[in-house]
Design an enzyme around this catalytic site. Structure first.
Site, PDB file in Angstrom:
ATOM      1  N   GLY A   1       0.472  -4.961   0.875  1.00  0.00           N
ATOM      2  CA  GLY A   1      -0.720  -4.997   0.023  1.00  0.00           C
ATOM      3  C   GLY A   1      -0.471  -5.648  -1.327  1.00  0.00           C
TER       4      GLY A   1
ATOM      5  CD  GLU B   1       1.536  -5.580   5.747  1.00  0.00           C
ATOM      6  OE1 GLU B   1       2.316  -6.524   6.006  1.00  0.00           O
ATOM      7  OE2 GLU B   1       0.868  -5.543   4.707  1.00  0.00           O
TER       8      GLU B   1
ATOM      9  CD  GLU C   1      -2.511  -7.447   2.962  1.00  0.00           C
ATOM     10  OE1 GLU C   1      -2.135  -6.293   2.668  1.00  0.00           O
ATOM     11  OE2 GLU C   1      -3.158  -7.709   3.976  1.00  0.00           O
TER      12      GLU C   1
ATOM     13  CB  ALA D   1      -0.866  -0.010   1.250  1.00  0.00           C
TER      14      ALA D   1
HETATM   15  N1  COA Z   1       4.584   3.116  -0.570  1.00  0.00           N
HETATM   16  C1  COA Z   1       5.008   4.278  -1.095  1.00  0.00           C
HETATM   17  N2  COA Z   1       6.133   4.407  -1.809  1.00  0.00           N
HETATM   18  C2  COA Z   1       6.886   3.313  -1.990  1.00  0.00           C
HETATM   19  C3  COA Z   1       6.536   2.061  -1.468  1.00  0.00           C
HETATM   20  C4  COA Z   1       5.317   1.978  -0.717  1.00  0.00           C
HETATM   21  N3  COA Z   1       4.879   0.832  -0.200  1.00  0.00           N
HETATM   22  N4  COA Z   1       7.475   1.162  -1.787  1.00  0.00           N
HETATM   23  C5  COA Z   1       8.405   1.822  -2.509  1.00  0.00           C
HETATM   24  N5  COA Z   1       8.057   3.125  -2.631  1.00  0.00           N
HETATM   25  C6  COA Z   1       8.774   4.196  -3.341  1.00  0.00           C
HETATM   26  C7  COA Z   1       9.994   4.667  -2.552  1.00  0.00           C
HETATM   27  O1  COA Z   1       9.592   5.611  -1.571  1.00  0.00           O
HETATM   28  C8  COA Z   1      10.806   5.274  -3.660  1.00  0.00           C
HETATM   29  O2  COA Z   1      10.263   6.527  -3.995  1.00  0.00           O
HETATM   30  P1  COA Z   1      11.246   7.794  -4.237  1.00  0.00           P
HETATM   31  O3  COA Z   1      12.140   7.371  -5.379  1.00  0.00           O
HETATM   32  O4  COA Z   1      10.318   8.905  -4.601  1.00  0.00           O
HETATM   33  O5  COA Z   1      11.997   7.980  -2.969  1.00  0.00           O
HETATM   34  C9  COA Z   1      10.555   4.345  -4.843  1.00  0.00           C
HETATM   35  O6  COA Z   1       9.326   3.679  -4.544  1.00  0.00           O
HETATM   36  C10 COA Z   1      11.623   3.291  -5.040  1.00  0.00           C
HETATM   37  O7  COA Z   1      11.770   2.595  -3.831  1.00  0.00           O
HETATM   38  P2  COA Z   1      13.187   2.433  -3.056  1.00  0.00           P
HETATM   39  O8  COA Z   1      12.879   2.199  -1.619  1.00  0.00           O
HETATM   40  O9  COA Z   1      14.076   3.558  -3.389  1.00  0.00           O
HETATM   41  O10 COA Z   1      13.724   1.103  -3.755  1.00  0.00           O
HETATM   42  P3  COA Z   1      14.757   0.062  -3.128  1.00  0.00           P
HETATM   43  O11 COA Z   1      15.157  -0.833  -4.241  1.00  0.00           O
HETATM   44  O12 COA Z   1      15.825   0.760  -2.377  1.00  0.00           O
HETATM   45  O13 COA Z   1      13.897  -0.786  -2.044  1.00  0.00           O
HETATM   46  C11 COA Z   1      11.937  -1.977  -1.252  1.00  0.00           C
HETATM   47  C12 COA Z   1      12.829  -1.583  -2.458  1.00  0.00           C
HETATM   48  C13 COA Z   1      10.738  -2.722  -1.777  1.00  0.00           C
HETATM   49  C14 COA Z   1      12.738  -2.906  -0.341  1.00  0.00           C
HETATM   50  C15 COA Z   1      11.527  -0.700  -0.491  1.00  0.00           C
HETATM   51  O14 COA Z   1      10.988   0.228  -1.425  1.00  0.00           O
HETATM   52  C16 COA Z   1      10.492  -0.925   0.576  1.00  0.00           C
HETATM   53  O15 COA Z   1      10.806  -1.448   1.633  1.00  0.00           O
HETATM   54  N6  COA Z   1       9.231  -0.510   0.320  1.00  0.00           N
HETATM   55  C17 COA Z   1       8.172  -0.552   1.288  1.00  0.00           C
HETATM   56  C18 COA Z   1       7.656  -1.962   1.432  1.00  0.00           C
HETATM   57  C19 COA Z   1       6.571  -2.013   2.493  1.00  0.00           C
HETATM   58  O16 COA Z   1       6.801  -1.797   3.670  1.00  0.00           O
HETATM   59  N7  COA Z   1       5.349  -2.329   2.050  1.00  0.00           N
HETATM   60  C20 COA Z   1       4.226  -2.509   2.933  1.00  0.00           C
HETATM   61  C21 COA Z   1       3.422  -1.290   3.046  1.00  0.00           C
HETATM   62  S1  COA Z   1       2.077  -1.527   4.165  1.00  0.00           S
END
Ligand code: COA
Length: 260
Positions: A112, A135, A115, A66
């Site tokens: 999400g 989460e 999910e 999400a």
């Molecule tokens: N919501 C909003 N933005 C998200 C996102 C999310 N769930 N997941 C990734 N993004 C965005 C990042 O903020 C980043 O945006 P920016 O370039 O404007 O800063 C972009 O997507 C790329 O992500 P980034 O984190 O730079 O890539 P990465 O390769 O370093 O890491 C992940 C990848 C998936 C490990 C990391 O993005 C992450 O942990 N995301 C969140 C996962 C999460 O907790 N999901 C559950 C949500 S309830």
């Protein structure tokens, strides 16, 4: 509805939905969820569509969860509403779709995103996919059906471990514990999904719909799954497809199902 956040196309009676926010790893913001809900409702009413495939744009992510930036300031009521709307409009709608829905997991499927994949009927992952429910890292629990569907798919022990540790697992591990049906190289992901969809689309569409209802009923507390199976089995006898399927078998030819 004109879509801004998802790409859709129909080919060979399959409705392809691609979540298209690759710069945000296809995170589910409100617009994506609204468009997904609309697309699933459309697929259910379109006579031309027999099956649905959901994937993410780019090679890095299916859906990374999400959109965290949207719920940063939510309170208790808003949090509940967020989950309820998601359940009602998207995740349950996919699970209860009358057409089979396959998730082609082309990278990160987190929160999400996992999910969403779990609400689909079948999951195929590319070798680079990473799956998890992170989460608790945010002080939350999965809110789009993850606590229920993960438990149904992999059992309580693996579900607790994935939710408690918040760790991502590899595609191979996901296949081993029953979270995905197949793992293939990324370049073969859509080919594998289409191979499975091809088999499904050659079968009687109304029987497939009945099977979706009956299997889903086994996880419902409101209905008796065995009773649903009896009803749906009976309903099949009332279809032209049943007559065609039996006639084709007896005449030693391929059935030509019409979904009627
Ligand atoms: N919501 C909003 N933005 C998200 C996102 C999310 N769930 N997941 C990734 N993004 C965005 C990042 O903020 C980043 O945006 P920016 O370039 O404007 O800063 C972009 O997507 C790329 O992500 P980034 O984190 O730079 O890539 P990465 O390769 O370093 O890491 C992940 C990848 C998936 C490990 C990391 O993005 C992450 O942990 N995301 C969140 C996962 C999460 O907790 N999901 C559950 C949500 S309830």
């Amino acid at each position: 509805m004109a879509y801004q956040q998802i790409l859709t196309t129909v080919k060979d009676h399959t409705f392809y939905i691609t979540i298209n926010r690759p710069q945000k790893l296809n995170a589910l913001n409100k617009e994506v969820l609204t468009e997904l809900a609309d697309a699933i409702a459309f697929a259910n009413t379109s006579e031309d569509i027999q099956a649905v495939l959901i994937t993410g744009a780019g090679e890095k992510a299916f859906v990374a969860g999400a959109d965290i930036s949207e719920f940063q300031h939510y309170n208790l009521e808003e949090g509940k509403q967020l989950a309820k709307n998601g359940h009602d409009q998207v995740f349950n709608a996919i699970e209860n779709s009358t057409k089979p829905v396959v998730a082609a997991i082309n990278g990160f499927a987190l929160g999400g995103g996992l999910e969403l994949a779990m609400a689909c009927h079948i999951r195929i992952a590319s070798e680079n996919a990473r799956l998890g429910l992170p989460e608790v890292t945010l002080g939350l629990i999965p809110g789009y059906g993850g606590t229920q569907r993960l438990t149904q798919l992999v059992g309580k022990g693996h579900a607790f471990e994935m939710i408690f540790t918040a760790e991502m697992i590899t595609a191979d591990r996901a296949e081993k514990i029953g979270l995905v049906n197949y793992v293939v190289p990324q370049e073969n992901l859509l080919e594998k999904a289409n191979e499975i969809l091809g088999k499904i689309k050659s079968k009687a569409p109304l029987a497939i719909s009945s099977a979706i209802k009956a299997v889903n009923a086994s996880f419902s507390k409101e209905v008796n799954g065995y009773q649903v199976e009896i009803e749906e089995f009976g309903n099949c006898f009332n279809t032209q497809d049943f007559k065609e399927g039996v006639a084709a078998f007896l005449e030693k030819r391929k059935a030509n199902f019409k979904g009627r």
